[in-house]
Write a protein that holds these residues in place. Sequence first.
Motif, PDB file in Angstrom:
ATOM      1  N   LEU A 182      48.419  44.098  39.159  1.00 52.39           N
ATOM      2  CA  LEU A 182      49.639  43.794  39.924  1.00 52.39           C
ATOM      3  C   LEU A 182      50.372  45.075  40.326  1.00 52.39           C
ATOM      4  CD1 LEU A 182      50.917  40.721  37.840  1.00 52.39           C
ATOM      5  CD2 LEU A 182      50.103  40.637  40.212  1.00 52.39           C
ATOM      6  N   ARG A 183      50.378  46.054  39.432  1.00 52.58           N
ATOM      7  CA  ARG A 183      50.999  47.347  39.774  1.00 52.58           C
ATOM      8  C   ARG A 183      50.317  47.965  40.991  1.00 52.58           C
ATOM      9  NH1 ARG A 183      54.082  49.941  35.613  1.00 52.58           N
ATOM     10  NH2 ARG A 183      53.766  51.858  36.786  1.00 52.58           N
ATOM     11  N   PHE A 222      44.291  28.265  31.360  1.00 48.64           N
ATOM     12  CA  PHE A 222      43.252  29.126  31.923  1.00 48.64           C
ATOM     13  C   PHE A 222      42.557  29.946  30.838  1.00 48.64           C
ATOM     14  CE2 PHE A 222      41.527  32.756  34.241  1.00 48.64           C
ATOM     15  CZ  PHE A 222      41.165  32.243  35.473  1.00 48.64           C
ATOM     16  N   ILE A 223      43.326  30.352  29.816  1.00 51.80           N
ATOM     17  CA  ILE A 223      42.764  31.316  28.858  1.00 51.80           C
ATOM     18  C   ILE A 223      42.478  30.739  27.481  1.00 51.80           C
ATOM     19  CG2 ILE A 223      43.862  33.285  30.016  1.00 51.80           C
ATOM     20  CD1 ILE A 223      45.197  32.428  26.664  1.00 51.80           C
ATOM     21  N   ARG A 271      38.802  30.813  26.034  1.00 48.50           N
ATOM     22  CA  ARG A 271      38.313  32.132  25.646  1.00 48.50           C
ATOM     23  C   ARG A 271      39.066  32.658  24.422  1.00 48.50           C
ATOM     24  NH1 ARG A 271      35.993  37.092  26.283  1.00 48.50           N
ATOM     25  NH2 ARG A 271      37.371  38.861  26.605  1.00 48.50           N
ATOM     26  N   LEU A 323      58.119  42.624  39.153  1.00 45.59           N
ATOM     27  CA  LEU A 323      56.925  42.134  38.480  1.00 45.59           C
ATOM     28  C   LEU A 323      57.257  41.445  37.159  1.00 45.59           C
ATOM     29  CD1 LEU A 323      53.948  44.612  38.772  1.00 45.59           C
ATOM     30  CD2 LEU A 323      54.166  42.309  39.686  1.00 45.59           C
ATOM     31  N   PRO A 377      44.154  34.194  38.915  1.00 47.76           N
ATOM     32  CA  PRO A 377      44.020  33.006  39.773  1.00 47.76           C
ATOM     33  C   PRO A 377      45.045  31.928  39.429  1.00 47.76           C
ATOM     34  CG  PRO A 377      41.847  33.759  39.081  1.00 47.76           C
ATOM     35  CD  PRO A 377      42.862  34.565  38.290  1.00 47.76           C
ATOM     36  N   TYR A 423      58.448  48.593  38.853  1.00 45.17           N
ATOM     37  CA  TYR A 423      58.325  47.358  39.645  1.00 45.17           C
ATOM     38  C   TYR A 423      59.067  46.243  38.912  1.00 45.17           C
ATOM     39  CZ  TYR A 423      54.353  50.130  41.223  1.00 45.17           C
ATOM     40  OH  TYR A 423      53.547  51.142  41.662  1.00 45.17           O
ATOM     41  N   LEU A 427      54.890  47.968  31.029  1.00 44.45           N
ATOM     42  CA  LEU A 427      53.835  47.482  31.926  1.00 44.45           C
ATOM     43  C   LEU A 427      54.391  47.221  33.329  1.00 44.45           C
ATOM     44  CD1 LEU A 427      50.894  46.581  32.266  1.00 44.45           C
ATOM     45  CD2 LEU A 427      51.511  44.368  31.296  1.00 44.45           C
ATOM     46  N   VAL A 472      46.469  40.438  29.635  1.00 48.16           N
ATOM     47  CA  VAL A 472      47.828  40.742  30.067  1.00 48.16           C
ATOM     48  C   VAL A 472      47.928  42.167  30.600  1.00 48.16           C
ATOM     49  CG1 VAL A 472      50.166  41.085  29.237  1.00 48.16           C
ATOM     50  CG2 VAL A 472      48.838  39.093  28.491  1.00 48.16           C
ATOM     51  N   GLU A 473      47.415  43.099  29.794  1.00 46.84           N
ATOM     52  CA  GLU A 473      47.478  44.505  30.183  1.00 46.84           C
ATOM     53  C   GLU A 473      46.736  44.738  31.505  1.00 46.84           C
ATOM     54  OE1 GLU A 473      48.929  47.135  28.988  1.00 46.84           O
ATOM     55  OE2 GLU A 473      47.879  48.638  30.173  1.00 46.84           O
ATOM     56  N   ALA A 483      45.805  42.482  33.862  1.00 47.42           N
ATOM     57  CA  ALA A 483      46.417  41.792  34.995  1.00 47.42           C
ATOM     58  C   ALA A 483      47.658  42.530  35.469  1.00 47.42           C
ATOM     59  CB  ALA A 483      46.767  40.354  34.600  1.00 47.42           C
ATOM     60  N   GLY A 484      48.431  43.036  34.516  1.00 48.47           N
ATOM     61  CA  GLY A 484      49.622  43.810  34.874  1.00 48.47           C
ATOM     62  C   GLY A 484      49.246  45.072  35.649  1.00 48.47           C
ATOM     63  N   PHE A 522      54.095  34.354  34.795  1.00 50.10           N
ATOM     64  CA  PHE A 522      52.902  34.522  33.973  1.00 50.10           C
ATOM     65  C   PHE A 522      53.204  34.027  32.559  1.00 50.10           C
ATOM     66  CE2 PHE A 522      49.201  37.725  34.000  1.00 50.10           C
ATOM     67  CZ  PHE A 522      48.551  37.117  32.955  1.00 50.10           C
ATOM     68  N   TYR A 536      43.633  39.601  24.677  1.00 50.32           N
ATOM     69  CA  TYR A 536      42.795  40.557  25.384  1.00 50.32           C
ATOM     70  C   TYR A 536      42.019  39.789  26.455  1.00 50.32           C
ATOM     71  CZ  TYR A 536      39.965  44.901  25.328  1.00 50.32           C
ATOM     72  OH  TYR A 536      39.362  46.083  25.613  1.00 50.32           O
ATOM     73  N   GLY A 537      41.495  38.650  26.028  1.00 52.47           N
ATOM     74  CA  GLY A 537      40.855  37.762  26.992  1.00 52.47           C
ATOM     75  C   GLY A 537      41.877  37.372  28.050  1.00 52.47           C
ATOM     76  N   PHE A 538      43.059  37.149  27.599  1.00 48.98           N
ATOM     77  CA  PHE A 538      44.187  36.834  28.469  1.00 48.98           C
ATOM     78  C   PHE A 538      44.324  37.982  29.491  1.00 48.98           C
ATOM     79  CE2 PHE A 538      48.450  34.496  27.861  1.00 48.98           C
ATOM     80  CZ  PHE A 538      48.817  34.666  29.164  1.00 48.98           C
ATOM     81  N   GLU A 591      41.351  37.744  34.772  1.00 50.43           N
ATOM     82  CA  GLU A 591      42.445  37.908  33.796  1.00 50.43           C
ATOM     83  C   GLU A 591      43.626  36.982  34.064  1.00 50.43           C
ATOM     84  OE1 GLU A 591      41.310  39.794  31.604  1.00 50.43           O
ATOM     85  OE2 GLU A 591      40.086  41.366  32.485  1.00 50.43           O
ATOM     86  N   ALA A 592      43.348  35.746  34.396  1.00 50.06           N
ATOM     87  CA  ALA A 592      44.375  34.716  34.620  1.00 50.06           C
ATOM     88  C   ALA A 592      45.152  34.887  35.923  1.00 50.06           C
ATOM     89  CB  ALA A 592      45.329  34.573  33.432  1.00 50.06           C
ATOM     90  N   ILE A 650      48.059  32.358  38.051  1.00 46.75           N
ATOM     91  CA  ILE A 650      49.483  32.689  38.183  1.00 46.75           C
ATOM     92  C   ILE A 650      49.843  33.371  39.506  1.00 46.75           C
ATOM     93  CG2 ILE A 650      49.784  32.893  35.681  1.00 46.75           C
ATOM     94  CD1 ILE A 650      50.057  36.032  37.585  1.00 46.75           C
ATOM     95  N   HIS A 674      36.603  38.542  33.218  1.00 48.58           N
ATOM     96  CA  HIS A 674      37.270  37.413  32.576  1.00 48.58           C
ATOM     97  C   HIS A 674      37.993  36.540  33.586  1.00 48.58           C
ATOM     98  CE1 HIS A 674      37.199  41.128  30.154  1.00 48.58           C
ATOM     99  NE2 HIS A 674      36.428  40.361  29.411  1.00 48.58           N
ATOM    100  N   CYS A 675      37.281  36.228  34.660  1.00 48.72           N
ATOM    101  CA  CYS A 675      37.857  35.386  35.719  1.00 48.72           C
ATOM    102  C   CYS A 675      39.171  35.955  36.241  1.00 48.72           C
ATOM    103  CB  CYS A 675      38.000  33.945  35.247  1.00 48.72           C
ATOM    104  SG  CYS A 675      36.427  33.062  35.298  1.00 48.72           S
TER     105      CYS A 675
END
Lengths: 356, 356, 356, 356
Positions: free
Chosen positions: A226-227, B252-253, B256, B210, A251, B207, B203, A219-220, A222-223, B217, A215-217, A248-249, A253, A245-246
């Motif tokens: 990107l969408r 990066f993660i 956290r 992605l 920066p 696309y 997700l 993924v959801e 950040a995706g 990622f 969750y910190g990651f 969400e990674a 990737i 969270h900065c």
Amino acid sequence: MAMNRETTQSIPVVRRTGKIALEEAVGSPLFAAHQNYPPRPVIKDLDGLPFSTEFLADVESRLDDVELRLKSMDQSGVQYAILSLTSPGIEGVSDTETAIYFARETNNAIYNKYVRPYPDRFGFFACVAMHDPGEAAKELQRAVSQLGAKGALINGFTNLDDRDDKLRYLDAPECEPFWKMLHQLQVPLYIHPRLPPIHQQVLYSQYPNLVSASYGFGVECAGHALRIMCSGILDKYPVTIILGHCAEALPFIIHRANQRMKIGTPGGNGAHKHSLMYYFQNHFYATLAGVRRYSTMKNTIEELGESRVMFSVDYPYESNEDAADWFDGLELNESTRMAIAAGNATRLFGLPAMAD
Amino acid sequence: MAMNRETTQSIPVVRRTGKIALEEAVGSPLFAAHQNYPPRPVIKDLDGLPFSTEFLADVESRLDDVELRLKSMDQSGVQYAILSLTSPGIEGVSDTETAIYFARETNNAIYNKYVRPYPDRFGFFACVAMHDPGEAAKELQRAVSQLGAKGALINGFTNLDDRDDKLRYLDAPECEPFWKMLHQLQVPLYIHPRLPPIHQQVLYSQYPNLVSASYGFGVECAGHALRIMCSGILDKYPVTIILGHCAEALPFIIHRANQRMKIGTPGGNGAHKHSLMYYFQNHFYATLAGVRRYSTMKNTIEELGESRVMFSVDYPYESNEDAADWFDGLELNESTRMAIAAGNATRLFGLPAMAD
Amino acid sequence: MAMNRETTQSIPVVRRTGKIALEEAVGSPLFAAHQNYPPRPVIKDLDGLPFSTEFLADVESRLDDVELRLKSMDQSGVQYAILSLTSPGIEGVSDTETAIYFARETNNAIYNKYVRPYPDRFGFFACVAMHDPGEAAKELQRAVSQLGAKGALINGFTNLDDRDDKLRYLDAPECEPFWKMLHQLQVPLYIHPRLPPIHQQVLYSQYPNLVSASYGFGVECAGHALRIMCSGILDKYPVTIILGHCAEALPFIIHRANQRMKIGTPGGNGAHKHSLMYYFQNHFYATLAGVRRYSTMKNTIEELGESRVMFSVDYPYESNEDAADWFDGLELNESTRMAIAAGNATRLFGLPAMAD
Amino acid sequence: MAMNRETTQSIPVVRRTGKIALEEAVGSPLFAAHQNYPPRPVIKDLDGLPFSTEFLADVESRLDDVELRLKSMDQSGVQYAILSLTSPGIEGVSDTETAIYFARETNNAIYNKYVRPYPDRFGFFACVAMHDPGEAAKELQRAVSQLGAKGALINGFTNLDDRDDKLRYLDAPECEPFWKMLHQLQVPLYIHPRLPPIHQQVLYSQYPNLVSASYGFGVECAGHALRIMCSGILDKYPVTIILGHCAEALPFIIHRANQRMKIGTPGGNGAHKHSLMYYFQNHFYATLAGVRRYSTMKNTIEELGESRVMFSVDYPYESNEDAADWFDGLELNESTRMAIAAGNATRLFGLPAMAD
């Protein structure tokens, strides 16, 4: 004497005041009154909640306690917090009419409980019902113009049914009226993470706590970002988006993602005109919410610039004191410190300077 | 004259020789002979392949061409490449007997085509059939002792059926014989990304590119690594794991994620004894495969130390020349450059020093 | 193939336009007409000049050639240069009347040759005769109000005799009228290095080129800046000071210098009210003049913030093309790149935005 | 509530044991018995001592107190200290015979007081009389082979008269026998700063504390190191040199110094074969003595690599506790932390591993 044996000692940190925090959660009387509605993390269907009961009890005791919140902010040098309804919020309500009603009344409730009585301590991001983007646009307009909302916060995808089988991301064409309103009002959108849809949770099966860790990651989240970049909606409505969270990674990737898009299937990128990197650097801000690691923050600054990174806590899921101890103890020059602690938020939201 | 108008000019970069690359893909005659088996990315079922046909044609023309590979390595100053079967490889074969047979014969084929005739240019990571971990352990032992394999490479989860409905991660208890053998042989395991299971691809729906971008990622791969940390298997068999793409955003993660585990449900973390950060810093190496961004590399060095980061390319999915131009042009001190370019790999794999 | 053998290859860099440069030297017809006056580096008395004759010939051919300068700026994407009289300039003239006369006429000459005909390409820093600070203040006022000078540039200590036995730093009480004028006009002061006084050159004896190398070190210039901080003059006149060469190593050492002051002899610090770090972070800007090393630039950004670091070249002592190749090739986010390339200078000097 | 008001609070830091420190000063009974000999900083002739009497009294009370030192090391997690005679030491003795005698007896005294009784806590760097380099070589050999000295430490230039009018840097041709012995014994040389010669102190006149501040700057010491690089002596005797205070700003300036040498007068560089950068990266180590700033440390790591940077304190001029609080609180990965805290020193000096 042994190598590398650890003991704990105390060292002084200089506490700084005047910080602004942007990812600060509150509850809603609407949800409290309807037990069958979220906030309830969908993950429990799979493996149980990813948080201990002690942790959740502490969060719940703090979520709606104004005095405790102000005391904690005072002790941590947080002058001003922009509040928002805790995840998954309106996005987890699957019935459209209910969602519209909850959103409006929740905004009123947050305004009346926090912002009106403490205008120098609290602002808020409006919640909206993306189930009906036209209604979401209207509510955003009302919240900004009548209640002084600083923008909107959306917790990831919006449930259109109870089982995550039908869900909506913000790049859906139906969402255009909402983007148009964001742009018209010149307010930013904060995209907050929520638990991934249940059929995506297999990656974490047997380790529900990893959902929280990842969750910190983000993924959801950040995706989702990107969408939005791919959809081209930012070409039409060049609004500002904030990620916690900065970021969400992203920066870490985004440069490689950028490269990979170039070798993709024609048409498989969406209708966007610029590179992913372009959107990221020109339309996104990151907050430090939940991050207490300098190398992570630095990577974020290196990809967004120090004018697009902002302090935040994620209270009450994180501790104001922990966040402040870490941030105030960083070896930063004053210019960078002030920009991240308050200056960037002051500029972005048109806040008054918070000095004596 | 205008601000910020861009033109392209050439500047010189000093080409350095002696680099070692570790995530370098080759094909297999076994797969080529069986059209109904992967490599075939499962994503196509959803939205089509995330790569353009031009890109795939170029990759395919290079995958099995030894001369072209050596020429490209020479031009890029890559002295030595550790090869592996391209993703998803054996892990995408759902029939156990076929997988065992393909793994063995693919290892023989790679050895005979690359390693035996060019021992100073090529090594390889063995592929194994995790469908039957006891057989995987046996094949690893054979490949290391008889063919000189430098370890194993596994492309994420292993398919146990054709539809991703049944799949196996390396933390499954059944995998213990394989971990035991890795530890006994003292060789590392490279975990390479593969496309996520099809029901997780929502997700990225609409696309498909992605997936590739987020493939960088490495969500799937990072999640896999976190599962292994949580499982406790590294407490029992303290082996070395290598991740590509700067460790798939874990640098990066990870801090956290580490924090979040502490507030998780009791028992929801798996049976591990140490913190996620501990496993990451003590058991993992990262390669630069596919990364050409200094801030990403630096974040990785800051979290793993410069002795655990290694150059790589991901040929033929990436260009040797692009990777070398970027890396050789970095402003690094000699000690750090040599460690990352070759020294760390030389030490980890017990290779001869590659100087004159 | 050998480890680490080097060859040179070319890689593309994207040339960016619109850069602003601030430490760009020109000659003066006054000096050219008076052979017995500097520019002449005093070091030659000791060991000979620290520059090769080829280098000096190239510099001299470029110092006063407007066409060559503009062509080089165009090729390098430098849109605007703030010019100044080459070191040691007026500060090396020991006779007060001559110095006053030279300063005035040099300012007129620079204005007439560069600024008036090319207002969108050139600005200038006035030179002044600190031999008589009241006259220096008057000339600064005239140059700013009548010729549009962007501030003043001073080349280190001012010679009050021919042998460096009597010299003046800017912290001398006599200099107050000049500081007062800087403050009144709200323009910055650029302190440029010059060769250290001859009796300090023993550290470099037998290696005259080290003077140049350590000139880059900026020992003399950094010491000068520290004297100004200690004097307390910035408490009275809080002006802005610019240093070249990434602030002459002050970013690297200022924190330790700060610590050391606290253990010093009472009264041995001068009359300042704040810490050295405070003055550095609140009153100083750094330029990249002469620096082509990312880690040096980054250390500077970390101590001053990205809003106080500005691109520059040091033409014709450095090459516009070299500086631009390096800077344009850096992996920077757009926000940071624009701030350093032009944005900070635009803001500091009130320049028009340099976009299309 | 006010912006940026500061209060001090305590946060925990995890104390780590097993650190090794290398720039740790002790006194000598020889000097104590001869009042007319240094340690006495020559600066007092100009403006008075750059240290407060309180500071000096504290230093003197600690310089020769073994129990206090061990207690402080224990509290700070410093397991092992390599001691050396405090600056200016033997180098400040102008009479050759006295210097030779003092050096030998001081080495004996340090060995007998510290190393023999506490072999797992103390080692030492020998002092030598560079007034007679042949004798210095002999004493070094004796100290290493008979007393177990870990190398030599020299405090900058050696006084050959009482007024700094005649002084010797280590690049003087006369010094060759000493370099030869260093090379033969395979031990490193630590070059420690001392106050600059008195005629160079004009830069700091009226602000004697700046000498101390710029002492941290290490202008004298960095210049000394550059002289050695230029002399070519490292081509003949490729020994290892250690500099304190993050290598005295050389990491920040070495790249520009390197560039400037190329445009210097032919013959003005000395007889060296390689670039300044080459010598720096291949022959030098840096210690953190006196530095408590992450950006400074990071710049040093970026230019030397993490395998050439070592923890140190500079006790009793700095506090063991302050140095340890800072270092132990840094957000470093374990591999980098261990290398800098102890691993690099363990390898360089052939020490036993200091674990349980």
